[in-house]
Enzyme design. Structure first.
Site, mmCIF file in Angstrom:
data_model
loop_
_atom_site.group_PDB
_atom_site.id
_atom_site.type_symbol
_atom_site.label_atom_id
_atom_site.label_comp_id
_atom_site.label_asym_id
_atom_site.label_seq_id
_atom_site.Cartn_x
_atom_site.Cartn_y
_atom_site.Cartn_z
ATOM 1 N N CYS A 53 49.023 50.171 15.912
ATOM 2 C CA CYS A 53 48.747 51.346 16.741
ATOM 3 C C CYS A 53 49.580 52.561 16.313
ATOM 4 O O CYS A 53 49.263 53.179 15.323
ATOM 5 C CB CYS A 53 48.949 50.993 18.209
ATOM 6 S SG CYS A 53 48.100 52.121 19.304
ATOM 7 N N GLU A 105 50.246 41.417 19.629
ATOM 8 C CA GLU A 105 51.464 41.036 20.364
ATOM 9 C C GLU A 105 51.253 41.105 21.878
ATOM 10 O O GLU A 105 52.049 40.570 22.637
ATOM 11 C CB GLU A 105 52.651 41.900 19.916
ATOM 12 C CG GLU A 105 52.712 43.325 20.441
ATOM 13 C CD GLU A 105 51.766 44.306 19.728
ATOM 14 O OE1 GLU A 105 50.963 43.863 18.873
ATOM 15 O OE2 GLU A 105 51.834 45.507 20.045
ATOM 16 N N HIS A 129 46.610 45.424 19.322
ATOM 17 C CA HIS A 129 47.916 44.814 19.605
ATOM 18 C C HIS A 129 47.834 43.294 19.751
ATOM 19 O O HIS A 129 47.726 42.792 20.862
ATOM 20 C CB HIS A 129 48.469 45.365 20.920
ATOM 21 C CG HIS A 129 48.736 46.830 20.909
ATOM 22 N ND1 HIS A 129 49.843 47.366 20.301
ATOM 23 C CD2 HIS A 129 48.049 47.870 21.436
ATOM 24 C CE1 HIS A 129 49.827 48.680 20.445
ATOM 25 N NE2 HIS A 129 48.749 49.018 21.133
#
Lengths: 310, 202
Positions: B82, B174, B172
């Site tokens: 990002c 994560e 993302h």
């Protein structure tokens, strides 16, 4: 595994909207934006020009307001959501996320902000409350941040759908003591519930008026289930560093920037201190030659904004 | 026993904690990077999500940008998510904010819209398979040049690409409990360490 409780289950009241194989407005997305703001500074601004200054100084987001808290306090009138025209101007002027405040319980103001596509809504005690009940924040696609002074208050807001928490502190004073009290209180309470038995934890959740699952999740991860920023009284780079050292995930600065002598310099200093909170040499340099806002003694205040909200 | 692989996470601002947790989960040793010297003994660098203007400003101010470029030249792998993707791009369309400009792509910030348009979807990633994609005020890769390889696409636009030692996702992993993308990156870092160690032996 102790950490496997999924916030999406706890927060199942937020369902999101699906089109094709795309889902929007989920709790993960709401909470996720706050995660991206961590270690950053969110600055109060009252115009597009101030928003530009904030962005250039490294703000991670701006809070669009009619007046900064220090002026709200001075004037003592009813404080409401900002003029949509001003919010739109601010949204157009910067590329970082734009937040805006609504009065506690004023879901019509929140609907208006959602229709403007602001990125985050602050249901804030800094404005004059509109109800003795908070907004049902699960109903919105836009995420909310709310203030809290202790763990119960924080978890009640999260249970209502808040995807981000901040300490209340005492806005508009430039005095950090209340924010310090609030973050210490939350941290101590989180530490304390670690030692409780299941029965005691159940009793605690009843006392706090939140579902057991939410208290259990907090106990297991030993922090709030959403990002927790510091707000209410931050005026200097050292104040920001103090709050970060006490465990805040990031910083809101209200009056502290545009009520200082040199807003751009103060803003940069606070941004640097928030990142390098554990490096006093860098903070010393970032603090040089700043003239902070004057500030107020808590004992002399006529209105304590932190007592608003339930 | 091989030593745990040290991977830097650029820690000025953003979802640093989530990347650190991912690295721990897959058995790497995360190192927070806030100053140039922190980069000295890492074999890879993750640039997290966050605000690219903030991270860019701090990276430049503390000369970490120079240090990263130097390590990139030596072959150290870099993974940007990002905001990290934005900072790695050669061109950020409509912006002259500070950047690294190491990957041959043009990117446009917040091109899906504002937070209300942030979304989750299912992606298909080359070499990995189906994976959840979490896009938050995400940028869109508008153009790629010079052999940038597309690893995943969404609505005909690349969302995961690789160019030599640079890996980029506009989403993302994560935030989706998806460790396979980080493992992919860890493999790149492992290869780099092997090469470095061979060079030392010579």
């Amino acid at each position: 595994m102790a950490f496997s409780i999924n916030m999406d289950n706890v927060m199942s009241k937020t369902v999101g909207n699906a089109t094709g194989n795309e889902i929007t407005g989920t709790f993960r997305l709401k909470k996720g934006l706050a995660e991206m703001l961590k270690n950053g500074v969110i600055m109060d601004v009252v115009s597009a020009e101030q928003a530009k200054i904030a962005e250039n100084a490294g703000a991670v987001a701006v809070m669009a307001l009619e007046k900064v808290p220090a002026d709200i306090r001075k004037e003592g009138n009813v404080a409401r959501m900002a003029d949509p025209k001003k919010i739109k101007e601010i949204m157009k002027s910067v590329t970082i996320p734009v937040m805006a405040k609504v009065r506690i319980g004023h879901f019509a103001e929140a609907q208006i902000l959602e229709s403007l596509n602001v990125d985050y809504i602050d249901e804030s005690e800094v404005l004059t409350p509109a109800d003795n009940k908070h907004i049902d924040k699960h109903k919105f696609k836009i995420p909310f941040v709310c203030g809290a002074r202790d763990l119960g208050e924080a978890l009640r807001r999260i249970n209502e759908g808040a995807a981000m928490i901040r300490t209340k502190g005492e806005a508009g004073t430039g005095n950090i003591i209340e924010a310090v009290k609030h973050i210490n209180m939350i941290n101590e309470q989180i530490k304390r519930i670690k030692t409780l038995s299941k029965r005691e934890l159940e009793r605690e959740s009843l006392k706090m008026r939140v579902p057991y699952q939410l208290v259990e999740e907090t106990r297991n991860i030993q922090r709030l289930p959403v990002v927790n920023f510091a707000a209410g009284g931050v005026a200097t780079p050292a104040d920001a560093a103090l709050m970060m050292l006490l465990g805040a995930d990031g910083i809101f600065v209200g009056s502290g920037i545009f009520k200082s002598e040199n807003p751009a310099k103060t803003a940069k200093g606070i941004v640097e201190a928030t990142t390098h909170y554990d490096n006093p040499k860098i903070i010393a340099k970032a603090s040089e030659g700043l003239e902070a806002m004057k500030g107020l003694e808590i004992e002399k205040l006529e209105v304590k904004m932190q007592t608003r909200g339930f | 026993m091989i030593n745990m692989l040290k991977i830097g996470v650029l820690a000025f601002q953003g979802d640093v904690r989530e990347h650190i947790e991912m690295l721990k989960k897959i058995g790497a040793e995360p190192i927070k990077i806030k100053l140039a010297e922190h980069l000295n003994d890492v074999y890879g660098l993750i640039m997290p999500g966050g605000e690219s203007t903030t991270i860019g400003f701090l990276m430049k101010k503390y000369k970490v940008d120079k240090a990263i470029k130097e390590r990139h030249k030596q072959g150290m792998p870099i993974y940007g998510t990002c905001a990290g993707a934005i900072l790695l791009s050669k061109e950020i369309i409509g912006s002259n904010q500070p950047k690294l400009g190491l990957a041959d792509i043009s990117i446009k910030r917040n091109d899906y819209g504002r937070q209300i348009d942030s979304f989750e979807t299912e992606l298909d990633i080359k070499g990995i398979g189906k994976s959840k994609g979490v896009f938050i005020r995400a940028p869109v890769i508008k153009n790629i040049y010079n052999g940038v390889e597309i690893l995943s696409e969404y609505k005909n636009q690349p969302v995961m690409v690789r160019q030599n030692n640079i890996l980029i996702t506009t989403f993302h992993p994560e935030l989706a409990n998806e460790t396979r993308v980080h493992k992919y990156f860890l493999n790149m870092a492992q290869e780099y360490r092997q090469i470095r160690e061979m060079q030392k032996d010579l």
